[in-house]
Motif scaffolding. Structure first.
Motif, PDB file in Angstrom:
ATOM      1  N   TYR A  42       0.841  -1.204   0.000  1.00 46.42           N
ATOM      2  CA  TYR A  42       0.000   0.000   0.000  1.00 46.42           C
ATOM      3  C   TYR A  42       0.876   1.253   0.000  1.00 46.42           C
ATOM      4  CZ  TYR A  42      -3.794   3.210   0.887  1.00 46.42           C
ATOM      5  OH  TYR A  42      -4.701   4.239   0.779  1.00 46.42           O
ATOM      6  N   GLY A  63      -8.222   1.454  -5.684  1.00 44.94           N
ATOM      7  CA  GLY A  63      -8.778   1.050  -4.400  1.00 44.94           C
ATOM      8  C   GLY A  63     -10.095   1.735  -4.117  1.00 44.94           C
ATOM      9  N   ARG A 235      -3.490  -3.673   7.205  1.00 47.36           N
ATOM     10  CA  ARG A 235      -3.611  -4.064   5.801  1.00 47.36           C
ATOM     11  C   ARG A 235      -2.964  -5.433   5.562  1.00 47.36           C
ATOM     12  NH1 ARG A 235      -5.579   0.561   3.437  1.00 47.36           N
ATOM     13  NH2 ARG A 235      -4.877   2.530   4.347  1.00 47.36           N
ATOM     14  N   GLN A 237      -2.077  -8.580   3.367  1.00 44.70           N
ATOM     15  CA  GLN A 237      -1.808  -8.471   1.930  1.00 44.70           C
ATOM     16  C   GLN A 237      -1.066  -9.682   1.406  1.00 44.70           C
ATOM     17  OE1 GLN A 237       1.963  -5.514   1.831  1.00 44.70           O
ATOM     18  NE2 GLN A 237       0.200  -4.755   2.982  1.00 44.70           N
ATOM     19  N   VAL A 251      -4.728  -6.020  -1.319  1.00 49.67           N
ATOM     20  CA  VAL A 251      -4.597  -5.432   0.005  1.00 49.67           C
ATOM     21  C   VAL A 251      -5.964  -4.999   0.558  1.00 49.67           C
ATOM     22  CG1 VAL A 251      -3.382  -3.721   1.397  1.00 49.67           C
ATOM     23  CG2 VAL A 251      -2.386  -4.491  -0.766  1.00 49.67           C
ATOM     24  N   GLY A 253      -8.149  -3.460   3.733  1.00 48.97           N
ATOM     25  CA  GLY A 253      -7.794  -2.545   4.820  1.00 48.97           C
ATOM     26  C   GLY A 253      -8.845  -2.543   5.912  1.00 48.97           C
ATOM     27  N   PHE A 266      -7.559  -2.551  -1.936  1.00 47.52           N
ATOM     28  CA  PHE A 266      -6.614  -1.931  -2.858  1.00 47.52           C
ATOM     29  C   PHE A 266      -5.926  -3.032  -3.656  1.00 47.52           C
ATOM     30  CE2 PHE A 266      -2.335  -0.267  -3.844  1.00 47.52           C
ATOM     31  CZ  PHE A 266      -2.678   0.901  -4.505  1.00 47.52           C
ATOM     32  N   ARG A 268      -2.736  -3.560  -6.571  1.00 53.22           N
ATOM     33  CA  ARG A 268      -1.588  -2.939  -7.230  1.00 53.22           C
ATOM     34  C   ARG A 268      -1.061  -3.899  -8.300  1.00 53.22           C
ATOM     35  NH1 ARG A 268       2.220   1.066  -5.949  1.00 53.22           N
ATOM     36  NH2 ARG A 268       1.271   1.373  -3.879  1.00 53.22           N
TER      37      ARG A 268
END
Length: 275
Positions: A42, A63, A235, A237, A251, A253, A266, A268
């Motif tokens: 994150y 996100g 978070r 992940q 991720v 949260g 989220f 990525r």
């Protein structure tokens, strides 16, 4: 809970049947020493610790956060590269859009949509110790805060400048267990009606990297001290290698300060060309 079990099962399958780089330093004596550390997904690093000249990476992130009375959608594009051994630079453009939370009836107006800032950053790894299995780095982030989209004009482009010096310490507790601390103050100078502010962030990380791969699972804890209050988001992940140059990070949260934010998620996408 069943979807979570399925995700973890897929993660394990990708970890052992997918190909990835070993989580060891490269043995080539002609290259500067670089230890592989699990990088948080994150709030990520500017570049790998101990980065080698010529390395580069593209990131695309997206996100959503449940902010009680409204939802926020964040998007980012960032490019990072090593201009010299152990010295990395980054440019990032984050965008945040908002929508009213349909579940809650409220008269509170939602915030304005924003291209958050133009983010420029640098990071230098000043210590890579094979004996201690530890890397140390310092860096600085400069963000030119942009005005809200509904008020953006040639006469009103910016609303502040954020300076964020930081320190990073990462160590490999074992070949698979990795710990990392990312911490530093945030100084915001505002104008056009926006106030100055000072905050301090502490980001703690613990990851388990699957042997002989670049896949990992772990926990990132983001904490911010602001106006005498401590805000904390947990978070959990995982990162999975799709192919040799492409990875994806997932991720969720969980905010411990329920008065501002409840849950978030989220993703990525990480593309690192061959070097």
């Amino acid at each position: 809970m069943k979807p979570l079990y399925k995700i973890l099962l897929l993660f394990l399958v990708f970890s052992y049947v997918g190909y990835g780089q070993e989580n060891n330093e490269t043995p080539d004596e002609n290259l500067p020493l670089k230890l592989v550390h699990a990088e948080p997904l994150y709030i990520d690093l500017i570049r790998d610790l101990g980065a080698r000249k010529g390395e580069k990476e593209w990131n695309i992130g997206a996100g959503i956060s449940d902010n009680l009375d409204f939802d926020s959608y964040e998007f980012l594009v960032e490019y990072e590269w090593a201009v010299a051994d152990r010295l990395g630079l980054e440019i990032e453009i984050p965008v945040t859009l908002f929508s009213r939370n349909a579940v809650r009836s409220t008269n509170i107006s939602k915030p304005a949509d924003r291209i958050e800032s133009i983010k420029l950053a640098g990071q230098y790894t000043f210590l890579v110790s094979e004996k201690l299995q530890t890397s140390l780095a310092f860096g600085n982030i400069v963000e030119i805060e942009l005005a809200d989209l509904n008020g953006l004009s040639l006469n009103n482009l910016t609303q502040g400048l954020l300076i964020n010096p930081f320190f990073v310490a990462a160590t490999r507790l074992t070949p698979s267990w990795h710990a990392l601390l990312y911490t530093g103050p945030r100084f915001l100078t505002g104008w056009n009606g926006h106030e100055n502010s000072v905050a301090y962030e502490i980001n703690s990380n613990l990851h388990y990297m699957i042997p002989n791969t670049s896949n990992f699972i772990g926990l990132e804890v983001n904490q911010l001290i602001h106006d005498g209050k401590l805000e904390t988001v947990l978070r959990p992940q995982m990162r999975v290698e799709i192919m040799e140059t492409l990875k994806i990070g997932i991720v969720p949260g969980i905010s411990l300060n329920r008065n501002n934010e409840r849950f978030s998620s989220f993703i990525r996408l990480i593309y690192e060309p061959h070097h």
